[in-house]
Design an enzyme around this catalytic site. Structure first.
Site, PDB file in Angstrom:
ATOM      1  N   ASP A 120       0.793  -1.237   0.000  1.00 21.96           N
ATOM      2  CA  ASP A 120       0.000   0.000   0.000  1.00 21.96           C
ATOM      3  C   ASP A 120       0.825   1.287   0.000  1.00 21.96           C
ATOM      4  O   ASP A 120       0.633   2.181   0.837  1.00 21.96           O
ATOM      5  CB  ASP A 120      -0.957   0.013   1.198  1.00 21.96           C
ATOM      6  CG  ASP A 120      -1.990  -1.088   1.107  1.00 21.96           C
ATOM      7  OD1 ASP A 120      -1.615  -2.249   1.289  1.00 21.96           O
ATOM      8  OD2 ASP A 120      -3.158  -0.787   0.820  1.00 21.96           O
ATOM      9  N   HIS A 163       3.514   4.200   9.428  1.00 20.73           N
ATOM     10  CA  HIS A 163       3.552   2.796   8.985  1.00 20.73           C
ATOM     11  C   HIS A 163       4.941   2.344   8.533  1.00 20.73           C
ATOM     12  O   HIS A 163       5.180   1.154   8.365  1.00 20.73           O
ATOM     13  CB  HIS A 163       2.580   2.572   7.816  1.00 20.73           C
ATOM     14  CG  HIS A 163       1.147   2.822   8.181  1.00 20.73           C
ATOM     15  ND1 HIS A 163       0.533   2.159   9.217  1.00 20.73           N
ATOM     16  CD2 HIS A 163       0.209   3.653   7.655  1.00 20.73           C
ATOM     17  CE1 HIS A 163      -0.731   2.582   9.315  1.00 20.73           C
ATOM     18  NE2 HIS A 163      -0.949   3.495   8.382  1.00 20.73           N
ATOM     19  N   ASP A 181      -8.040  10.574   9.554  1.00 12.79           N
ATOM     20  CA  ASP A 181      -8.912   9.562   8.961  1.00 12.79           C
ATOM     21  C   ASP A 181      -9.781   8.923  10.044  1.00 12.79           C
ATOM     22  O   ASP A 181     -10.621   8.074   9.775  1.00 12.79           O
ATOM     23  CB  ASP A 181      -8.100   8.504   8.188  1.00 12.79           C
ATOM     24  CG  ASP A 181      -6.818   8.104   8.901  1.00 12.79           C
ATOM     25  OD1 ASP A 181      -6.690   8.379  10.114  1.00 12.79           O
ATOM     26  OD2 ASP A 181      -5.938   7.505   8.243  1.00 12.79           O
ATOM     27  N   TYR A 221      -8.346  11.462   4.614  1.00 19.23           N
ATOM     28  CA  TYR A 221      -8.578  11.361   3.169  1.00 19.23           C
ATOM     29  C   TYR A 221      -9.874  11.983   2.685  1.00 19.23           C
ATOM     30  O   TYR A 221     -10.137  12.032   1.490  1.00 19.23           O
ATOM     31  CB  TYR A 221      -8.432   9.887   2.733  1.00 19.23           C
ATOM     32  CG  TYR A 221      -7.112   9.367   3.246  1.00 19.23           C
ATOM     33  CD1 TYR A 221      -5.926   9.744   2.636  1.00 19.23           C
ATOM     34  CD2 TYR A 221      -7.032   8.612   4.424  1.00 19.23           C
ATOM     35  CE1 TYR A 221      -4.692   9.357   3.149  1.00 19.23           C
ATOM     36  CE2 TYR A 221      -5.805   8.222   4.954  1.00 19.23           C
ATOM     37  CZ  TYR A 221      -4.642   8.604   4.307  1.00 19.23           C
ATOM     38  OH  TYR A 221      -3.426   8.253   4.826  1.00 19.23           O
TER      39      TYR A 221
HETATM   40  C1  X5A Z   1      -0.986   7.263   6.922  1.00 16.62           C
HETATM   41  C2  X5A Z   1      -2.195   6.449   6.554  1.00 16.62           C
HETATM   42  C3  X5A Z   1      -3.110   4.540   5.408  1.00 16.62           C
HETATM   43  C4  X5A Z   1      -2.754   3.387   4.570  1.00 16.62           C
HETATM   44  C5  X5A Z   1      -3.999   2.618   4.161  1.00 16.62           C
HETATM   45  C6  X5A Z   1      -3.682   1.497   3.243  1.00 16.62           C
HETATM   46  N1  X5A Z   1      -1.993   5.359   5.800  1.00 16.62           N
HETATM   47  N2  X5A Z   1      -4.853   0.732   2.889  1.00 16.62           N
HETATM   48  O1  X5A Z   1      -3.294   6.818   6.909  1.00 16.62           O
HETATM   49 ZN    ZN Z   2      -4.340   6.420   8.646  1.00 13.11          ZN
END
Ligand code: X5A
Ligand code: ZN
Length: 492
Positions: free
Chosen positions: A97, A140, A270, A310
């Site tokens: 991802d 991540h 998010d 997002y």
């Molecule tokens: C920083 C962050 C999300 C990745 C989602 C992948 N990453 N499915 O919100």
């Molecule tokens: Zn996130």
């Protein structure tokens, strides 16, 4: 004393994007450049940018990046600016991802550098607190891997940098992004000097990154045991109430006991309503409260660093709420925190006398004086007073300090209570102090004016008798007040 808030941003970090069509459902297409520009524009529109001390970004050095990453990985990422689209695509595919672009290495160095600039200006007391608007996010990414839109681990590097350059022994990382920052967890799992808290959409491991180690059973390893806290949400649709309950009943008691010297926030938005990844229901205003609740820690030294988010509308609003609160603006009143009480007055009385009232709207707590008084007091504040007060949703908070022999004992915690209560009633608070005491007056005035309160020092355990008494009160009250219930009941 340090004052003012830093804002760190550079449009350059919006200059990379996904260069190919994705067929899989990885959602990497949502990591758009506009996330950054829209957030900054919203801050401008609300007149927030000019109230902040705007600091320039810088590139992180290789040495700084190597604090959290391997040389092999850095070398590999270093090659990406020269790659063709096909090569970038192939390079990206070895990770989960994430997409690479010719300019992402540059942006990733700026994102780390911006975060470090923020930490440095807070640690040097040039500002009290601040926010870095960065892209790519970081939580991540791992020692030798990009992951989940992240290239370098901005916040992990910041914590390591702060430990190394400012000799810190206790750093708190609060990760309110809706994904588990597994990269941060891996980095500090065995490190008792960094307390990591993350809540995340989990749905019994069916949600990305689908890791067993994101569950609440991962509490840290070796010396770091007890310094990793995961709160996995097994359902979507979590609301303001659940987020506050998680802070009151899980994060804040531990954070106060830990007594951090610096607070870093992996601030993903998010976790707000409207986000396609999180699918949660907490409104942007909740971030004003989450920020407010963390500000009394570490004498106000708080660095907020953007992670995910997002839904552009809810992202921009959430960023504004957060920065405005850092600046000292009162947090907006939250309504609908499932209040079931129709009475108008809630009297909260914390006293040192032995009385017990059975009246529903009156909370009498009789704490035993002595060594662990502060711990008992904070326990009462976090597990009973704040939850009740938030659910009651008053339009005015009246704080009364009754004259007692224990002034010197009470003064520091009183300062914290005063600070924390300002999340209520849109910050409208009246305080009455009975009997003159210089220190008490000073602490009260400074807390009311939004100045940071001095840390309480590491807290021990409250007295078992006090805990028992409060547990009795909690059980008595929880039929009527849902926020005093432990959050585990809400998780199901
Ligand atoms: C920083 C962050 C999300 C990745 C989602 C992948 N990453 N499915 O919100
Ligand atoms: Zn996130």
């Amino acid at each position: 004393m340090a004052s003012g808030s830093a804002l760190i941003f550079d449009e350059e970090m919006s200059r990379y994007k996904l260069l190919w069509k994705e067929d899989r459902e990885s959602a990497i297409a949502t990591a758009v450049p506009e996330r950054l520009t829209v957030s900054y524009e919203a801050l401008k529109t609300h007149g927030v940018t000019q109230r902040c001390k705007q600091l320039p970004v810088r590139q992180a050095t290789e040495q700084e990046i190597l604090l959290a990453h391997s040389e092999e990985y850095l070398e590999a990422v270093k090659q990406t600016p020269k790659m063709s689209v096909e090569e970038l695509m192939a390079f990206s595919k070895q990770y989960s991802d994430v997409y690479f672009h010719q300019n992402i290495y540059h942006c990733a160095k700026l994102a780390v550098g911006a975060t470090l600039q923020l930490v440095e200006s807070v640690m040097k007391r040039e500002v009290r607190n601040g926010m870095a608007l960065v892209r790519p996010p970081g939580h991540h990414s791992q020692r030798s891997a990009a992951n989940g839109f992240c290239v370098f681990n901005n916040v992990a590097i910041a914590a390591l940098h702060a430990k190394k350059n400012y000799n810190l022994n206790r750093v708190l990382i609060v990760d309110w992004d809706i994904h588990h920052g597994q990269g941060v967890q891996y980095c500090f799992e065995e490190d008792p000097s960094v307390l990591y808290f993350s809540w995340h959409r989990y749905e019994n491991q069916t949600f990305w990154p689908n890791l067993p180690e994101s569950d609440y059973t991962s509490v840290g390893k070796g010396k770091g045991r007890g310094f990793n806290i995961n709160l996995p949400w097994n359902k979507v649709g979590m609301t303001n109430s659940e987020y506050l309950a998680a802070f009151f009943h899980v994060l804040l008691p531990v954070a106060y006991e830990f007594d951090p010297e610096l607070v870093l926030v992996s601030a993903g938005f998010d976790s707000a309503i409207g986000d396609p990844e999180g699918e949660m229901c907490a409104i942007p205003e909740i971030f004003a409260h989450l920020t407010q609740l963390l500000m009394p820690l570490a004498a106000g030294k708080m660095c907020v660093v953007l992670e995910g988010g997002y839904n552009l509308t809810s992202l921009a609003q959430s960023v504004c709420q957060t920065v405005q609160t850092l600046l000292g603006d009162p947090a907006p009143r939250l309504s609908g925190l499932t209040a079931a009480c129709e009475r108008k007055v809630l009297l909260v009385q914390v006293c040192a006398e032995e009385t017990e009232e059975e009246c529903v709207n009156r909370l009498s707590l009789c704490l035993r004086e002595g060594e662990s008084f502060t711990a008992g007091f904070m326990h009462a504040v976090l597990s009973l007073i704040l939850p009740l007060a938030y659910e009651f949703n008053p339009c005015l908070v009246l704080g009364v300090f009754r004259d007692s022999g224990a002034k010197t004992h009470l003064t520091p915690v009183w300062g914290h209570l005063t600070s924390l209560l300002q999340g209520l009633a849109g910050g409208q608070m009246l305080t009455v102090l009975q009997g003159y005491d210089k220190d008490l007056l000073e602490v009260t005035v400074s807390a009311l004016s939004g100045a940071p309160v001095p840390p309480l020092g590491p807290l021990g355990a409250p007295k078992p008798a006090d805990v028992q008494m409060m547990e009795k009160q909690r059980q008595r009250l929880q039929k009527r007040w849902s926020l005093v219930q432990e959050c585990w009941g809400l998780l199901r």
